[in-house]
Design a protein around this motif. Structure first.
Motif, mmCIF file in Angstrom:
data_model
loop_
_atom_site.group_PDB
_atom_site.id
_atom_site.type_symbol
_atom_site.label_atom_id
_atom_site.label_comp_id
_atom_site.label_asym_id
_atom_site.label_seq_id
_atom_site.Cartn_x
_atom_site.Cartn_y
_atom_site.Cartn_z
ATOM 1 N N UNK A 289 -20.245 42.136 -1.213
ATOM 2 C CA UNK A 289 -20.557 42.611 -2.028
ATOM 3 C C UNK A 289 -21.125 44.008 -1.548
ATOM 4 N N UNK A 290 -19.755 45.390 -2.192
ATOM 5 C CA UNK A 290 -20.594 46.411 -1.300
ATOM 6 C C UNK A 290 -20.722 47.278 -2.706
ATOM 7 N N UNK A 295 -17.345 53.104 -8.040
ATOM 8 C CA UNK A 295 -16.739 52.188 -7.623
ATOM 9 C C UNK A 295 -15.311 51.680 -8.982
ATOM 10 N N UNK A 296 -15.204 52.297 -10.208
ATOM 11 C CA UNK A 296 -14.362 51.996 -10.575
ATOM 12 C C UNK A 296 -13.169 52.586 -9.679
ATOM 13 N N UNK A 297 -12.943 54.007 -9.323
ATOM 14 C CA UNK A 297 -12.050 54.775 -9.083
ATOM 15 C C UNK A 297 -12.077 54.440 -7.566
ATOM 16 N N UNK A 311 -15.491 42.394 -9.078
ATOM 17 C CA UNK A 311 -16.520 42.861 -9.634
ATOM 18 C C UNK A 311 -17.447 41.863 -10.126
ATOM 19 N N UNK A 312 -19.366 41.348 -9.441
ATOM 20 C CA UNK A 312 -19.866 39.896 -9.737
ATOM 21 C C UNK A 312 -20.760 40.733 -10.124
ATOM 22 N N UNK A 313 -21.414 41.146 -11.519
ATOM 23 C CA UNK A 313 -19.946 41.116 -12.315
ATOM 24 C C UNK A 313 -20.412 41.815 -13.425
ATOM 25 N N UNK A 340 -22.356 49.746 -9.979
ATOM 26 C CA UNK A 340 -21.498 50.113 -8.575
ATOM 27 C C UNK A 340 -21.186 48.637 -7.654
ATOM 28 N N UNK A 341 -21.331 47.104 -7.966
ATOM 29 C CA UNK A 341 -20.910 46.508 -7.464
ATOM 30 C C UNK A 341 -19.057 46.203 -7.762
#
Ligand SMILES: *Cc1c(COP(=O)(O)O)cnc(C)c1O
Length: 367
Positions: A289-290, A295-297, A311-313, A340-341
């Motif tokens: 996981x970073x 995040x979405x970009x 994405x979790x979760x 953010x994950x």
């Protein structure tokens, strides 16, 4: 396209052995509760380091049977509280509510993503009966402090080991650290079947016998029913496959660890937060996981450049419709993680040029 997880390749890696095992199960003419299940249970208990392992239908059921068995044995009752991390996968929490127990959500540590040991004591009440720790992303959630709290307040320590097969704490495997542990063999897990599968591990004989009965119609003797159980068994074909994959689990986990090490050493981008690993050798990196504010970009950028991420979760349990009574509750750290994950590709069949490409892309990303 660099896939997040290439299940076809993962199966191909041990194709010959898997086909052999499946044929053996098919040709035996015995498809449930036979030799393969018995041997897998024995081998898995040995691997985890517990007296007992009980195969069952899936990881959710494994967790359900643990709490249900404690209820049948009179150790817990409806309305009792179970402490659980707020940022876990929904199954951990479903296993609690399914048994009419009350989940008490506790925030994780933002650096390790594991339940924050410093917030647990405050959450303990007269009705608390257990702490369900979740070794999320393949990292050990157990700490000495948690172990001591369980002793001091006489709480059962239950482990959700669905994401951490092979992970260790002081040399001991997760799944053997508490009173009982649930394991999932969902195909995408570190130890994955070719369909659904699960197991429970414990050193508690009475608990193990109760759980085994519950997952087999509540029966300990053919046509005699002690509990109102369900049909939740691991079949012979899956057990045969799991026996093959268990043999290679450490080797496969080592590849995950090497990839994670490379990511940690080479991803250098101020807009990306890398995971902080508490016990580095112990982490089996089910997920890498970073985090990023954007995040979405970042996910779109990676997709556009041929890298699949997950994405979790995306939505935490307390914001789900099934738990609408908690929708107004606030868990800022959990919510931040869910916003953010981003999980990078990591698997035992990922090639090094793919790993390098992911790093290169991440280092070249600017918001
Ligand atoms: C996968 C998973 C489960 C459930 O396992 P299934 O086999 O899919 O039922 C439970 N807890 C966690 C943390 C998981 O990741």
């Amino acid at each position: 396209m660099i896939k997040f997880l290439d299940l076809q390749k993962i199966t191909q890696k041990y194709s010959e052995e898997i086909h052999e095992a499946v044929s053996r199960a098919i040709d035996s003419g015995w498809y449930l509760q036979g030799k393969e299940n018995e041997l897998f249970e024995k081998e898995y208990a040995e691997y985890i380091g517990t007296e007992y392992a009980i195969g069952c239908a899936n990881g959710l059921d494994a967790l359900i049977w643990i709490f249900r068995a404690y209820i049948e044995l009179g150790i817990m009752k409806a309305g009792d509280e179970v402490i659980v991390p707020a940022n876990t996968y929904i199954a951990s929490i479903l296993a609690i509510t399914e048994n009419n127990l009350k989940p008490v959500l506790v925030e994780p540590n933002v650096e390790t993503y594991q339940i924050d040991e410093n917030l647990i004591k405050k959450a303990i009440t007269q009705r608390t009966k257990a702490i369900l720790i979740v070794h999320l992303y393949g990292q050990c959630a157990y700490t000495e402090k948690i172990g001591n709290l369980c002793k001091k307040y006489n709480l059962k320590l239950v482990e959700d080991n669905a994401q951490a097969h092979g992970c260790r704490y002081n040399g001991q495997r997760t799944g053997s650290l508490g009173d009982a542990a649930g394991h999932s063999f969902y195909p995408g897990k570190n130890l994955g079947a070719l369909g659904d599968g699960g197991a429970i591990t414990t050193n508690d004989k009475e608990l193990s016998e109760t759980m085994r009965a519950l997952a087999n119609y509540g029966s300990q003797k053919k046509y005699v029913f002690k509990y109102c159980g369900r049909n939740s068994r691991l079949d012979e074909v899956q057990a045969a496959v799991l026996r093959v994959k268990l043999k290679h689990l450490d080797e496969d986990n080592n590849i995950r660890k090497d990839i994670a090490k490379y990511y940690i050493e080479h991803i250098k981008n101020p807009n990306i937060v890398l995971p902080i690993v508490r016990y580095r050798d112990a982490n089996v990196f089910h997920i890498f996981p970073i985090r990023s504010k954007d995040r979405d970009a970042l996910q779109k950028y990676l997709t556009d450049n041929g890298v699949q991420t997950l994405i979790h979760y995306p939505v935490p349990p307390h914001k789900q419709e099934c738990y609408r009574q908690w929708n107004e509750l606030s868990f800022p750290i959990t919510e931040k993680i869910h916003l953010e994950e981003l999980s990078l590709p990591i698997s035992p069949v990922m090639k090094w040029d793919e790993v390098e490409k992911v790093v290169e892309l991440l280092n070249g990303w600017s918001e």
